[in-house]
Design a protein around this motif. Structure first.
Motif, short mmCIF file in Angstrom:
data_model
loop_
_atom_site.label_atom_id
_atom_site.label_comp_id
_atom_site.label_asym_id
_atom_site.label_seq_id
_atom_site.Cartn_x
_atom_site.Cartn_y
_atom_site.Cartn_z
N ALA A 52 -21.44 -4.74 8.75
CA ALA A 52 -20.50 -4.05 7.86
C ALA A 52 -19.06 -4.28 8.33
O ALA A 52 -18.28 -4.93 7.63
N GLU A 53 -18.71 -3.80 9.53
CA GLU A 53 -17.31 -3.91 9.98
C GLU A 53 -16.81 -5.35 9.98
O GLU A 53 -15.80 -5.67 9.33
N VAL A 54 -17.48 -6.22 10.71
CA VAL A 54 -16.95 -7.58 10.90
C VAL A 54 -16.86 -8.35 9.59
O VAL A 54 -15.78 -8.84 9.22
N PRO A 55 -17.95 -8.48 8.82
CA PRO A 55 -17.82 -9.23 7.56
C PRO A 55 -16.87 -8.57 6.58
O PRO A 55 -16.13 -9.25 5.86
N GLY A 56 -16.84 -7.23 6.55
CA GLY A 56 -15.95 -6.53 5.64
C GLY A 56 -14.49 -6.73 5.98
O GLY A 56 -13.66 -6.99 5.09
N PHE A 57 -14.16 -6.64 7.27
CA PHE A 57 -12.77 -6.81 7.68
C PHE A 57 -12.32 -8.26 7.49
O PHE A 57 -11.22 -8.51 6.98
N LEU A 58 -13.16 -9.20 7.84
CA LEU A 58 -12.81 -10.61 7.66
C LEU A 58 -12.58 -10.93 6.18
O LEU A 58 -11.65 -11.65 5.82
N ALA A 59 -13.42 -10.35 5.32
CA ALA A 59 -13.28 -10.60 3.88
C ALA A 59 -11.99 -9.99 3.35
O ALA A 59 -11.31 -10.59 2.50
N MET A 60 -11.63 -8.79 3.83
CA MET A 60 -10.40 -8.16 3.36
C MET A 60 -9.17 -8.98 3.75
O MET A 60 -8.28 -9.20 2.94
N VAL A 61 -9.14 -9.44 4.99
CA VAL A 61 -7.99 -10.22 5.46
C VAL A 61 -7.92 -11.56 4.72
O VAL A 61 -6.84 -12.02 4.33
N GLY A 62 -9.07 -12.19 4.53
CA GLY A 62 -9.11 -13.41 3.72
C GLY A 62 -8.63 -14.65 4.44
O GLY A 62 -8.77 -14.77 5.66
N ASP A 63 -8.03 -15.54 3.69
CA ASP A 63 -7.66 -16.87 4.19
C ASP A 63 -6.45 -16.78 5.12
O ASP A 63 -5.37 -16.33 4.72
N VAL A 64 -6.62 -17.20 6.37
CA VAL A 64 -5.53 -17.15 7.35
C VAL A 64 -5.03 -18.56 7.72
O VAL A 64 -4.22 -18.71 8.63
N ARG A 65 -5.49 -19.58 7.02
CA ARG A 65 -5.14 -20.95 7.40
C ARG A 65 -3.63 -21.14 7.40
O ARG A 65 -2.95 -20.83 6.42
N GLY A 66 -3.12 -21.63 8.52
CA GLY A 66 -1.69 -21.91 8.65
C GLY A 66 -0.83 -20.68 8.89
O GLY A 66 0.40 -20.79 9.00
N LYS A 67 -1.46 -19.48 9.00
CA LYS A 67 -0.70 -18.24 9.14
C LYS A 67 -0.53 -17.86 10.62
O LYS A 67 -1.36 -18.20 11.46
N ALA A 68 0.54 -17.10 10.88
CA ALA A 68 0.76 -16.50 12.20
C ALA A 68 0.25 -15.07 12.15
O ALA A 68 0.66 -14.28 11.30
N VAL A 69 -0.68 -14.74 13.07
CA VAL A 69 -1.38 -13.46 13.05
C VAL A 69 -1.06 -12.66 14.30
O VAL A 69 -1.16 -13.17 15.42
N LEU A 70 -0.68 -11.40 14.11
CA LEU A 70 -0.42 -10.47 15.21
C LEU A 70 -1.58 -9.48 15.25
O LEU A 70 -1.77 -8.70 14.31
N ASP A 71 -2.36 -9.52 16.34
CA ASP A 71 -3.55 -8.68 16.47
C ASP A 71 -3.22 -7.55 17.43
O ASP A 71 -3.14 -7.75 18.65
N LEU A 72 -3.03 -6.34 16.88
CA LEU A 72 -2.62 -5.19 17.68
C LEU A 72 -3.84 -4.32 17.99
O LEU A 72 -4.65 -4.06 17.12
N ALA A 73 -3.96 -3.87 19.24
CA ALA A 73 -5.19 -3.29 19.77
C ALA A 73 -6.27 -4.37 19.73
O ALA A 73 -7.38 -4.19 19.23
N SER A 74 -5.92 -5.53 20.29
CA SER A 74 -6.78 -6.72 20.20
C SER A 74 -8.02 -6.63 21.08
O SER A 74 -8.94 -7.43 20.93
N GLY A 75 -8.08 -5.67 22.01
CA GLY A 75 -9.27 -5.49 22.84
C GLY A 75 -9.61 -6.76 23.61
O GLY A 75 -8.74 -7.38 24.23
#
Length: 246
Positions: A25-48
């Motif tokens: 649930a969490e992982v596939p759901g969150f990845l689907a919401m964020v969507g296509d990240v190709r070529g993007k700069a991503v800031l992961d806060l509380a990255s664990g």
């Protein structure tokens, strides 16, 4: 809520991602919401330990920068990066006091981040610091315990977790002890902020298009366990997502 609880977990935190709730649930759901990240700069806060940082790098992000308040979590993330170099950078940092970044990002992630704000003012500071770190029009994606979740410890156990109210009320909402049923079990205490606290903090920081996104079970989860297994999850979802725009 103490950083010490995360320092004591370290790399064991990776085990959370193997439990049914997280995996299907969490992982596939969150990845689907964020969507296509190709070529993007991503800031992961509380990255664990860097689970999402690594995943988005594998999915074609141009850059991923992870920030976490726990030195042990960052050490574990750097160790995993050393074992499988992907180009993710990590830094120890508190999002309520986040330093100005040397660039602005296309996407920010906050998985189990805002719920650790000590009070409403701290959540608003977090949101302002995230907003400052993003390009105009960039998106901020959040995942946390659902504000509407009704505690029922037994119903979550088959999904790998226990969620019990501590009886304490933080300024943002009630506190819970969440236990991942690993071997040995791992417990964390956090708040479940009220819906209006999230929305007001994000809007005060300059975010717009604040939208709640329900978390669904993946097709793989339905195939693996069957629909009946997930009935309790669907009747009382423990997690919820949120997206907004800078």
């Amino acid at each position: 809520m103490s950083v010490q609880q995360y320092d004591e977990i370290g790399e064991a935190f990776e085990g959370f991602k193997s439990l049914p709730l997280t995996r299907y649930a969490e992982v596939p759901g969150f990845l689907a919401m964020v969507g296509d990240v190709r070529g993007k700069a991503v800031l992961d806060l509380a990255s664990g330990t860097g689970f999402y940082s690594r995943e988005f790098m594998r999915r074609g992000a141009a850059e991923v920068f992870g920030v976490d308040i726990s030195r042990e979590m960052v050490a574990a993330a750097r160790e995993l990066e050393a074992r499988e170099p992907l180009g993710v950078r990590y830094e120890v940092g508190d999002v309520t006091e986040l330093r100005p970044m040397d660039r602005q990002f296309d996407i920010a992630l906050g998985v189990q981040l805002l719920n650790y704000a000590q009070d409403v003012a701290a959540m608003e500071r977090m949101c302002r610091n995230v907003h400052r770190s993003l390009l105009p029009g960039a998106e901020f994606f959040v995942l946390a315990q659902s504000p509407d979740y009704r505690p029922d410890p037994s119903s979550l156990e088959k999904y790998g977790f226990r969620c019990e109210p501590t009886g304490e009320e933080a300024a943002t909402g009630p506190r819970f002890r969440v236990t991942a049923l690993l071997d040995p079990p791992v417990s964390i205490i956090s708040a479940a902020p009220r819906r209006e606290v999230y929305e007001a903090s994000l809007r005060a920081a300059g975010f717009s298009e604040v939208t709640w996104v329900p978390l669904e079970v993946s097709e793989a989860g339905l195939r693996e366990y069957g629909a009946d297994f997930w009935a309790d999850f669907r009747a009382n979802p423990p997690l919820e997502m949120l997206r907004c725009r800078a």
